[in-house]
Enzyme design. Sequence first.
Site, PDB file in Angstrom:
ATOM      1  CB  SER A   1     -43.882-109.477  32.805  1.00 32.18           C
ATOM      2  OG  SER A   1     -43.656-110.253  33.965  1.00 32.18           O
TER       3      SER A   1
ATOM      4  CE1 TYR B   1     -42.052-113.584  29.544  1.00 32.82           C
ATOM      5  CE2 TYR B   1     -41.824-113.026  31.867  1.00 32.82           C
ATOM      6  CZ  TYR B   1     -42.584-113.064  30.709  1.00 32.82           C
ATOM      7  OH  TYR B   1     -43.871-112.571  30.723  1.00 32.82           O
TER       8      TYR B   1
END
Length: 303
Positions: free
Chosen positions: A164, A177
């Site tokens: 990501s 995250y």
Amino acid sequence: MAAPPRYPYTFSRRGRDRLPRTQPLAGRVIAVTGAGRGIGRAVAARLAAAGAAVAIGDIDAELAAETADAIGARPGGRLLGLSLDVTDTHSFADFLRTVETRLGPIDVLINNAGIMWVGPFEEEPEEAALRQFDVNVHGVLRGMKLVIPGMRKRGRGHVVNIASAASKVAPPGEATYAATKHAIHGYSTAVRAELRGTGVHVSLVMPGVVDTELAVGTATGPTRRLTTDQVADAVLDVVLRPRFEVFIPRQVAALTRLAALLPGRARDALHHLLVPDQLAALSDRSVRAAYEQRTRTARHPEG
């Protein structure tokens, strides 16, 4: 082994239509984790259309089989839907063994399964934090440790980790995250160095916010929300032309490099301007309730 044909980073609709006929990945065996839905499903479809034999792994075995059928699997075909729990070593090993038995040695492993909890860091349930590390970090490590030894013996192979943009930045509201994605960046960097000269490649694909259930209720900042097809295009491109870091959109790479050169205050200002504040964006936590409950209890990783 002859080098694969080179394709542009982004495929036009016309270019995509040509892929099933040109079959640039014919003869390759590719396994994709968390491929029952979202990014993983789009990636599996794109790779299958390009001629690869694709194994769809998902903890929901029925969903994996349905996805394989929807993409175009036929009895005795080259597309499989299989049960896979990336948090369980035996499950992962069984998945890889089944793929190699039915399709042949794995040329590419796409580590895609991932989950995300959004909210103030002090309110995050411990279960949610541990679960993110188990899926997002240890699930990837597990796959790499299981598949790379065979690739190294054959002198060729490729692991693509779907990370990501949070591997490089840390949006407010995504503390754990972002930590998991930073961990994958560091781990992949070290493993890549260990594999230098072996013929085995490691790649990181780092998209911004993608229109999947994982990102429901979150903001994108100044960039547009990506489609799963855009990520699938980038994955196909990196499989055809292996390299380490792939950002989607490409501008994110330039911004992260610029930020690294700026002094602290300027870097903070740039971060505030460009990185979405998910705490401010998520005014109604109920929009993520069903997804977060499912990923904590039903154990269906979403990527």
